[in-house]
Motif scaffolding. Structure first.
Motif, PDB file in Angstrom:
ATOM      1  N   UNK A 341       0.837  -1.205   0.000  1.00  0.00           N
ATOM      2  CA  UNK A 341       0.000   0.000   0.000  1.00  0.00           C
ATOM      3  C   UNK A 341       0.873   1.257   0.000  1.00  0.00           C
ATOM      4  N   UNK A 342       1.957   1.219   0.780  1.00  0.00           N
ATOM      5  CA  UNK A 342       2.872   2.365   0.853  1.00  0.00           C
ATOM      6  C   UNK A 342       3.520   2.616  -0.508  1.00  0.00           C
ATOM      7  N   UNK A 343       3.905   1.529  -1.165  1.00  0.00           N
ATOM      8  CA  UNK A 343       4.560   1.648  -2.463  1.00  0.00           C
ATOM      9  C   UNK A 343       3.656   2.364  -3.469  1.00  0.00           C
ATOM     10  N   UNK A 344       2.372   1.914  -3.514  1.00  0.00           N
ATOM     11  CA  UNK A 344       1.441   2.508  -4.473  1.00  0.00           C
ATOM     12  C   UNK A 344       1.100   3.942  -4.078  1.00  0.00           C
ATOM     13  N   UNK A 345       0.964   4.214  -2.786  1.00  0.00           N
ATOM     14  CA  UNK A 345       0.655   5.564  -2.312  1.00  0.00           C
ATOM     15  C   UNK A 345       1.767   6.536  -2.697  1.00  0.00           C
ATOM     16  N   UNK A 346       3.014   6.086  -2.564  1.00  0.00           N
ATOM     17  CA  UNK A 346       4.167   6.936  -2.927  1.00  0.00           C
ATOM     18  C   UNK A 346       4.197   7.218  -4.420  1.00  0.00           C
ATOM     19  N   UNK A 347       3.853   6.207  -5.213  1.00  0.00           N
ATOM     20  CA  UNK A 347       3.862   6.403  -6.671  1.00  0.00           C
ATOM     21  C   UNK A 347       2.738   7.321  -7.126  1.00  0.00           C
ATOM     22  N   UNK A 348       1.645   7.323  -6.358  1.00  0.00           N
ATOM     23  CA  UNK A 348       0.543   8.236  -6.673  1.00  0.00           C
ATOM     24  C   UNK A 348       0.822   9.651  -6.168  1.00  0.00           C
TER      25      UNK A 348
END
Length: 585
Positions: A341-348
């Motif tokens: 979730x953190x990975x996708x949040x950072x990319x967004x």
């Protein structure tokens, strides 16, 4: 007509798509890459741009690649044949996949569509039914797998026709139901359900009021887990999270076991695949794997599929709960899901929270844990999903965001201690850090009084107190030295050690000690409590330890003996003789 689009940007497994029509949040799309199509899920929409997370490696993907959206969310396929299966995070059957590594864009059917199942109808023609009601059943291993009115059906239906007893495939017509507008709906043995939505095909979902027996003393005695309750096990690497989960899966009072290996190391999961088929099931005398489903998404599999894997596991759990079964769902580890979730949040490029995790991490975790629970079905039967997750905090730091967020959602907290693990005190559950909020529920207290004894809860609280007082005494002895404190401090410390060695520690490799029924736990706790309340005469501190070691040794031998056997009674007589030596009348 399905919405289509084209790739306009790629950030690792986050892909930006220009769409030519409407798309919905969490809708599934397939990105065409040569001869394969990569599954993805919409996680954000901004005008005519859809941000999708791809469940596969995006190597070779280019701007301009075509995307087709399917018009539905990520769905789980539910039907006979889910048990004894090993799935990946997207419910692909791992047994059907070729090679050592998963190939991109290869998706298998979760259920065997050619197998014949012996169907027995249980509903009647003309009967009024609604979503989740049972129409019939098939035998899945030893489980009576209920064929239900699909969860997507809304309102009341009348059974127009129902298949007679016989053999059918999962896609064969089982029933025809007529809705309130007179339209006919065909029902088969299989149905699909969006994994991000909770299944609510039940009449009532009360607060948990029964205790789920696990056979693990440090849980059942000190911090009980409720049937339909939630708990989590945080702890550093090597503290025994996986072993404790295996013990729970083997001995807990559950009908169905679902194990979600979410981002765990591949060698641990392979070990599970090798061991599980050989584990004896103490409940049925058959193999444990026969009532188990494994959802596997290891650390070297696609990161985005970690999120899908926990939701697939919960959906399957809710499906079996709707059949009236007690389901135990184990997830290892939710930290890996949070990292995805953190990975996708950072990319967004979203505003980060603590340690760069998403700001809404507590809400996401709470919503997921809330799907567990005890329910009353439409027919008056009961079912439950009990969820126990593990958290792998970096460096064993129990103050990090995932542990803190999970603490707010889960009712039970079983903290594994590195210190206890290093000193080989297994299960390494810290008796002071850990807690069960179910002991504060009046309905649970009443249940324990009725099921075990009137004074059970008060005895448990007394024993917890002596463990805490014992640790305080130990710290004083460490600071001031053995002869710098009164003998009473040594007595208090060794009484806490008595609780530790006899109640808290358990031998997973011993046939008798690996699982302890509540009746035996009650007997042994009363015995230990009686010793704790007794006063002994000690001349000096150096005789205290040796005396209690003798008591501990006899009590441990009792733990290894058949309950109330001749051997057990012999050890109890020996214990009484030792106690008589120094007990003050």
């Amino acid at each position: 007509m399905r919405t289509k689009g084209r790739v306009t940007g790629i950030i690792s497994n986050l892909v930006i798509v220009q769409v030519d029509g409407p798309v919905a949040q969490n809708e599934i799309g397939f990105i065409k890459l040569g001869d394969v199509a990569l599954m993805s899920e919409v996680i954000k929409i901004n005008g005519d741009k859809a941000f999708v997370q791809v469940f596969e490696s995006t190597r070779g993907l280019k701007v301009g690649n075509e995307v087709e959206f399917m018009g539905h969310m990520l769905e789980a396929t539910l039907g006979p044949g889910l048990l004894q299966r090993n799935y990946d995070g997207l419910q692909n059957d791992l047994e059907e996949l070729d090679g050592v590594f998963l190939k991109r864009g290869i998706y298998t059917k979760p259920l065997n569509e050619d197998k014949l199942w012996e169907f027995t109808p249980t509903a009647a023609i003309g009967e009024e039914v609604e979503a989740g009601d049972w129409l019939g059943e098939v035998q899945e291993n030893w489980v009576n797998h209920k064929i239900m009115v699909p969860f997507k059906f809304e309102g009341k239906y009348t059974v127009k026709s129902l298949a007679t007893a016989g053999q059918y495939r999962i896609n064969d017509q089982i029933a025809v139901l007529t809705d309130e507008n007179g339209e006919d709906k065909v029902v088969t043995m299989v149905q699909k359900w969006p994994v991000k939505l909770a299944i609510k095909a039940y009449k009532e979902k009360p607060r948990p009021f029964k205790v789920m027996e696990t056979g693990v003393r440090c849980i059942d005695t000190l911090n009980p887990m409720a049937e339909g309750g939630t708990g989590f096990i945080p702890g550093p690497f090597g503290a025994g999270k996986t072993v404790l989960q295996h013990a729970l899966s083997q001995h807990a009072e559950a009908d169905i076991i679902i194990f979600a290996a979410c981002g765990e190391r591949a060698n641990e999961v392979v070990e599970m695949f090798v061991e599980f088929p050989h584990l004896e099931d103490p409940r049925t005398g058959r193999k444990l794997i026969e009532r188990t489903t494994i959802i596997c998404n290891t650390s070297n599999m696609p990161v985005a599929a970690r999120e899908a894997s926990v939701y697939i596991a919960m959906t399957i759990g809710e499906y079996y709960r709707a059949m009236g079964y007690k389901v135990l769902l184990l997830a290892d580890s939710t930290s890996r899901w949070a990292q995805a979730l953190r990975e996708m949040s950072n990319r967004l490029e979203e505003l980060p929270g603590a340690d760069a995790f998403p700001m809404d991490l507590p809400a996401i975790i709470s919503n997921f844990y809330a799907r567990a629970g005890f329910v009353y079905l439409n027919n008056g039967k009961t079912g439950s999903v009990t969820f126990i997750g593990t958290v792998s905090p970096a460096g064993g730091n129990l103050k990090e965001p995932v542990t803190e967020s999970t603490k707010k959602a889960a009712r039970c907290f079983y903290a594994l201690s590195q210190q206890r693990a290093d000193s080989k005190r297994y299960p390494a559950v810290d008796p002071i850090e850990s807690y069960s909020k179910y002991l504060e529920y009046p309905e649970i207290v009443e249940y324990l009084k009725e099921k075990i004894s009137e004074d059970w809860v008060s005895t448990v609280l007394e024993v917890k107190n002596i463990v805490l007082r014992g640790r305080e005494a130990f710290e004083q002895i460490n600071i001031l030295g053995d002869d710098g404190v009164p003998v009473e401090y040594h007595d208090r410390f060794w009484k806490s050690e008595l609780v530790d060695f006899v109640i808290l520690q358990q031998d997973a490799f011993d046939k008798i000690d690996q699982s302890t029924p509540l009746v035996r736990q009650h007997y042994m706790l009363n015995l230990v409590s009686h010793i704790i309340k007794s006063k002994f005469n000690f001349e000096s501190f150096d005789v205290v330890g040796n005396y209690y070691k003798r008591i501990i040794n006899v009590l441990k031998q009792m733990n290894y003996s058949e309950f109330e056997s001749d051997k057990f009674n012999e050890y109890e007589n020996e214990l009484n003789n030792i106690l008589a030596e120094r007990r003050v009348a």
